[in-house]
Scaffold this active site. Sequence first.
Site, PDB file in Angstrom:
ATOM      1  N   SER A  32       0.501  -1.374 -15.591  1.00 25.64           N
ATOM      2  CA  SER A  32      -0.322  -0.888 -14.472  1.00 25.64           C
ATOM      3  C   SER A  32       0.521  -0.531 -13.261  1.00 25.64           C
ATOM      4  O   SER A  32       0.258   0.469 -12.581  1.00 25.64           O
ATOM      5  CB  SER A  32      -1.368  -1.939 -14.081  1.00 25.64           C
ATOM      6  N   CYS A  33       1.528  -1.335 -12.986  1.00 27.47           N
ATOM      7  CA  CYS A  33       2.390  -1.066 -11.822  1.00 27.47           C
ATOM      8  C   CYS A  33       3.159   0.237 -12.003  1.00 27.47           C
ATOM      9  O   CYS A  33       3.331   1.003 -11.048  1.00 27.47           O
ATOM     10  CB  CYS A  33       3.340  -2.241 -11.583  1.00 27.47           C
ATOM     11  N   THR A  34       3.592   0.510 -13.215  1.00 27.10           N
ATOM     12  CA  THR A  34       4.305   1.750 -13.506  1.00 27.10           C
ATOM     13  C   THR A  34       3.373   2.945 -13.362  1.00 27.10           C
ATOM     14  O   THR A  34       3.725   3.948 -12.735  1.00 27.10           O
ATOM     15  CB  THR A  34       4.928   1.699 -14.915  1.00 27.10           C
TER      16      THR A  34
ATOM     17  N   ALA B  70       2.789   3.611  -9.642  1.00 28.24           N
ATOM     18  CA  ALA B  70       3.969   4.202  -8.996  1.00 28.24           C
ATOM     19  C   ALA B  70       4.151   5.665  -9.401  1.00 28.24           C
ATOM     20  O   ALA B  70       4.485   6.510  -8.559  1.00 28.24           O
ATOM     21  CB  ALA B  70       5.214   3.397  -9.347  1.00 28.24           C
TER      22      ALA B  70
END
Length: 155
Positions: free
Chosen positions: A45-47, A50
């Site tokens: 999710s963080c990727t 970003a």
Amino acid sequence: MADLDVGDLAPQFDLPRDGGGSLSLAALSGKPVVLYFYPQDDTTSCTQEAISFSQLKPEFEKAGAVVIGLSPDNAKKHDKFKSKYNLTIDLAADEERKVIEAYHLWVEKSMYGRKYMGVKRATFLIGRDGRIARIWRKVRVKGHAEDVLEAVRAL
């Protein structure tokens, strides 16, 4: 401590950043700042988040805004993360979690019945005056960067 709310002065920060140097809110005075908090570099999710913000960076810049991703990862890890995914946004390293805690985002989480402390994913839109203009506390990554861009354009 009460949560931050729209209209509050955004807590100041001066943190190490990817590529060396530092990022400070004071240095960005007069510009809208999208400050998004995420748990960890190089997770699914963080990727995705970003990458979405990076893809829209030219649109944020056209609107006069700066996008900063902030996590407790160190600057060296941010460098690897940016390089691996060709990210173009700025990443701030809050290893001591002082800014994360100032924004009340160091919270108890639960996964598979196990409780642990971690960063709550959230985004703050800080206006040109240094006050919080909008807050997203329950972030769904898909479509989030687009929603934030619309809010920046509406400032």
